[in-house]
Design an enzyme around this catalytic site. Structure first.
Site, PDB file in Angstrom:
ATOM      1  N   LYS A  22      53.557 -30.512  85.416  1.00 47.86           N
ATOM      2  CA  LYS A  22      54.696 -29.869  84.809  1.00 47.86           C
ATOM      3  C   LYS A  22      53.928 -28.608  84.071  1.00 47.86           C
ATOM      4  O   LYS A  22      54.759 -27.603  84.388  1.00 47.86           O
ATOM      5  CB  LYS A  22      55.192 -31.031  83.730  1.00 47.86           C
ATOM      6  CG  LYS A  22      56.381 -30.331  82.919  1.00 47.86           C
ATOM      7  CD  LYS A  22      56.818 -31.382  81.958  1.00 47.86           C
ATOM      8  CE  LYS A  22      56.382 -31.157  80.610  1.00 47.86           C
ATOM      9  NZ  LYS A  22      56.298 -29.756  79.772  1.00 47.86           N
ATOM     10  N   ASN A  23      53.064 -28.793  83.110  1.00 48.54           N
ATOM     11  CA  ASN A  23      52.615 -27.636  82.391  1.00 48.54           C
ATOM     12  C   ASN A  23      52.050 -26.423  82.998  1.00 48.54           C
ATOM     13  O   ASN A  23      51.776 -25.349  82.598  1.00 48.54           O
ATOM     14  CB  ASN A  23      51.698 -28.152  81.105  1.00 48.54           C
ATOM     15  CG  ASN A  23      52.590 -29.055  80.201  1.00 48.54           C
ATOM     16  OD1 ASN A  23      53.940 -28.981  80.308  1.00 48.54           O
ATOM     17  ND2 ASN A  23      51.931 -29.431  79.123  1.00 48.54           N
ATOM     18  N   CYS A 116      61.539 -28.252  67.665  1.00 51.97           N
ATOM     19  CA  CYS A 116      61.773 -29.396  68.145  1.00 51.97           C
ATOM     20  C   CYS A 116      61.210 -30.760  67.676  1.00 51.97           C
ATOM     21  O   CYS A 116      60.743 -30.527  66.531  1.00 51.97           O
ATOM     22  CB  CYS A 116      60.939 -29.019  69.528  1.00 51.97           C
ATOM     23  SG  CYS A 116      59.513 -29.485  69.732  1.00 51.97           S
ATOM     24  N   ARG A 121      57.040 -25.337  65.822  1.00 59.54           N
ATOM     25  CA  ARG A 121      56.680 -24.582  67.083  1.00 59.54           C
ATOM     26  C   ARG A 121      57.061 -23.029  67.060  1.00 59.54           C
ATOM     27  O   ARG A 121      57.686 -22.792  67.697  1.00 59.54           O
ATOM     28  CB  ARG A 121      57.012 -25.344  68.316  1.00 59.54           C
ATOM     29  CG  ARG A 121      56.719 -26.766  68.278  1.00 59.54           C
ATOM     30  CD  ARG A 121      56.746 -27.417  69.606  1.00 59.54           C
ATOM     31  NE  ARG A 121      56.265 -27.148  70.585  1.00 59.54           N
ATOM     32  CZ  ARG A 121      56.127 -27.582  71.973  1.00 59.54           C
ATOM     33  NH1 ARG A 121      57.109 -28.618  72.045  1.00 59.54           N
ATOM     34  NH2 ARG A 121      55.339 -27.344  72.902  1.00 59.54           N
ATOM     35  N   PRO A 122      56.557 -22.202  66.128  1.00 54.99           N
ATOM     36  CA  PRO A 122      56.780 -21.005  66.288  1.00 54.99           C
ATOM     37  C   PRO A 122      56.260 -20.134  67.527  1.00 54.99           C
ATOM     38  O   PRO A 122      55.389 -20.648  68.080  1.00 54.99           O
ATOM     39  CB  PRO A 122      56.233 -20.351  64.941  1.00 54.99           C
ATOM     40  CG  PRO A 122      55.157 -21.181  64.855  1.00 54.99           C
ATOM     41  CD  PRO A 122      55.227 -22.722  65.265  1.00 54.99           C
ATOM     42  N   ASP A 304      49.077 -34.154  74.024  1.00 56.53           N
ATOM     43  CA  ASP A 304      49.745 -34.831  75.148  1.00 56.53           C
ATOM     44  C   ASP A 304      49.379 -36.136  75.097  1.00 56.53           C
ATOM     45  O   ASP A 304      50.014 -36.918  75.979  1.00 56.53           O
ATOM     46  CB  ASP A 304      49.841 -33.986  76.002  1.00 56.53           C
ATOM     47  CG  ASP A 304      50.900 -32.708  75.877  1.00 56.53           C
ATOM     48  OD1 ASP A 304      51.359 -32.564  74.809  1.00 56.53           O
ATOM     49  OD2 ASP A 304      50.958 -32.090  76.575  1.00 56.53           O
ATOM     50  N   ILE A 326      47.465 -30.897  66.181  1.00 54.20           N
ATOM     51  CA  ILE A 326      48.109 -29.761  66.832  1.00 54.20           C
ATOM     52  C   ILE A 326      49.649 -29.649  66.123  1.00 54.20           C
ATOM     53  O   ILE A 326      49.976 -28.530  65.828  1.00 54.20           O
ATOM     54  CB  ILE A 326      48.118 -29.757  68.345  1.00 54.20           C
ATOM     55  CG1 ILE A 326      46.648 -30.076  68.552  1.00 54.20           C
ATOM     56  CG2 ILE A 326      48.809 -28.609  69.010  1.00 54.20           C
ATOM     57  CD1 ILE A 326      45.665 -29.004  68.679  1.00 54.20           C
ATOM     58  N   ARG A 396      61.860 -35.363  81.966  1.00 53.66           N
ATOM     59  CA  ARG A 396      61.418 -34.266  81.794  1.00 53.66           C
ATOM     60  C   ARG A 396      60.064 -33.970  82.184  1.00 53.66           C
ATOM     61  O   ARG A 396      59.537 -32.838  82.908  1.00 53.66           O
ATOM     62  CB  ARG A 396      61.527 -33.727  80.196  1.00 53.66           C
ATOM     63  CG  ARG A 396      62.650 -33.572  79.757  1.00 53.66           C
ATOM     64  CD  ARG A 396      62.549 -32.822  78.306  1.00 53.66           C
ATOM     65  NE  ARG A 396      61.706 -31.817  78.457  1.00 53.66           N
ATOM     66  CZ  ARG A 396      60.611 -31.926  77.424  1.00 53.66           C
ATOM     67  NH1 ARG A 396      60.670 -32.248  76.556  1.00 53.66           N
ATOM     68  NH2 ARG A 396      59.386 -30.820  77.509  1.00 53.66           N
TER      69      ARG A 396
END
Ligand code: UD1
Length: 417
Positions: A22-23, A116, A121-122, A304, A326, A396
């Site tokens: 996905k990423n 989120c 998460r800027p 993740d 993170i 997702r």
């Protein structure tokens, strides 16, 4: 909203294939905007985020089709350079269209993604880097309005090795005039896949996979056909399923080069891990050993995989610690695991987990993508039937995970409601 019911206690055995990443595929799809014409990407995972990216590109005028794990994107008739709030709010990676749109069309209007579940998460570093390349950026009405004449290469130093920021800037710089150097770049394998993709389009990028990426801008890029890398996080999650169920699983087609730290940590839990080319076999027998983890940018332990490892630690022998460096709010799964009997104490970015003898089933709620994977792992060993709600998060990022687990012997079913 669909939910999963998992009847825990089955030992998983057999073979399973890893899907495309996905990423990696999301930035590749955005990069298709860099060239006029039809690009084709294979090994595309059938995921909600991929369909969202297709819709986003279609909304701009891209002709798209997505079938049998192949996506075709024809950008010849792009009408607008805009990513609207309704799509961006469902998928933060939408912001990856900013760099390519700006580089090719000199303008972009992209909704600001907002925070989120796992943190604020800027995207300040994406914007700072684009400004260094000569873009004019205004933030109004919740949107980023970016314009430029042709972008011009420059030196960009990132305060933090942001994955999406590095990708956005690599794409923008690929069509800029002259040389761009990104210092403190993210080193994730997906960055390397994107650099390979752009180079195959005719771009000139070197150093991807290190913290110094050099991009020599070109006048034009060509559409191409490409096969996306496999998903290292899905692979790690499946291996963790082998560990937690005392299983014996062959996980096929793993991107092994990007998985060393995860494989080492799984070995430290007592699992026997053998690598044969792209296939990784996990065999587990005996108690899971406690381990300590600190998430870090690649090549450190991936954030993740943090939630999935925490599921293992809940039934490990002894006391484990997890330090999340993170994202500031990535322990949402903790309260759900506690409802299943886990002994976890959180203090700021640190979690201390004391392994217990067993988990008990309970109705639990998925809060984000990887937290959902953690609950699935917990459900695989919990006594009784675990009900996991809001699994749209899982959809997702994991292609048909229930089918894959079922083929390995898990008792899991999806209930539509
Ligand atoms: C990507 C991955 C996500 C993964 C994350 C970290 C995709 C689609 N998503 O997300 O699965 O969890 O990398 O490995 O590839 N930051 C800033 N300013 C910025 C950008 C980021 O402060 O402009 C901060 C973030 O708040 C976060 C850290 O940098 O604390 C890392 O974020 P980043 O690497 O950008 O993550 P994403 O690209 O969003």
């Amino acid at each position: 909203m669909d939910k999963f019911i998992i009847f825990g206690g089955e030992r998983l055995t057999g073979e399973v294939q890893v899907s495309g990443a996905k990423n990696a595929v999301l930035p590749l799809m955005a990069a298709c905007l860099l060239a006029r014409g039809q690009s084709i990407i294979h090994h595309v995972p059938a995921l909600r985020d991929v369909r969202t990216m297709v819709r986003l590109l279609e909304d701009m005028g891209t002709k798209a089709s997505l079938e049998d794990h192949t996506v075709s994107l024809d950008t010849s008739m792009l009408e607008k350079q805009e990513a609207a709030y309704d799509l961006v709010r469902t998928m933060r990676a939408s912001v990856l269209v900013l760099g390519p749109l700006l580089a090719r069309y000199g303008r972009a209007r992209v909704s600001l993604p907002g925070g989120c579940a796992i943190g604020a998460r800027p995207i300040n570093l994406h914007l700072m880097g684009l400004e260094r390349l000569g873009a004019k950026i205004e933030l109004t009405g919740g949107y980023i309005h970016a314009t430029c004449d042709r972008l011009v290469g420059n030196n960009i130093r990132l305060d933090m090795p942001t994955v999406g920021g590095t990708e956005n800037l690599m794409m923008a710089a690929a069509l800029a005039k002259g040389r761009t150097i990104i210092e403190n770049a993210a080193r994730e394998p997906e960055i390397v896949d994107l650099a390979n993709f752009i180079n195959q389009m005719g771009g000139v990028i070197s150093g991807a996979g290190t913290d110094l990426i050099v991009i020599d801008g070109v006048e034009e890029l060509q559409p191409i056909e490409y096969t996306v890398m496999s998903d290292r996080i899905e692979a790690g999650t499946l291996l963790a399923a082998g560990v937690i169920t005392q299983g014996d699983i062959l996980v096929k087609n793993c991107p092994v080069e990007g998985m060393h730290v995860v494989l080492d940590k799984l070995r430290a839990t007592g699992a026997d891990i053998t690598v044969n080319g792209k296939d990784v076999r996990v065999q587990m027998s005996g108690p899971i050993q406690a381990i300590d983890i600190r998430t870090q940018p690649h090549p450190g332990f991936p954030t993740d995989m943090q939630a999935q490892v925490m599921a293992l630690m809940t039934i490990a022998n002894g006391r484990s610690t997890i330090s999340e460096t993170i994202f500031e709010n990535r322990f949402m799964h903790v309260s759900e695991l506690r409802r299943m009997g886990a002994d976890i104490i959180c203090e700021g970015s640190m979690a201390v987990i004391r392994g217990c003898d067993f988990l008990q089933s309970a109705p639990v709620m998925a809060t984000d993508l990887r937290a959902s994977a953690c609950l699935v792992l917990a459900g695989l060993v919990a006594q009784g039937a675990t009900e996991i709600r809001r699994i749209y998060h899982l959809d997702r990022g994991y292609e048909k995970i229930e089918n894959k687990l079922e083929e390995l012997g898990a008792k899991i079913k999806r209930v539509h409601s």
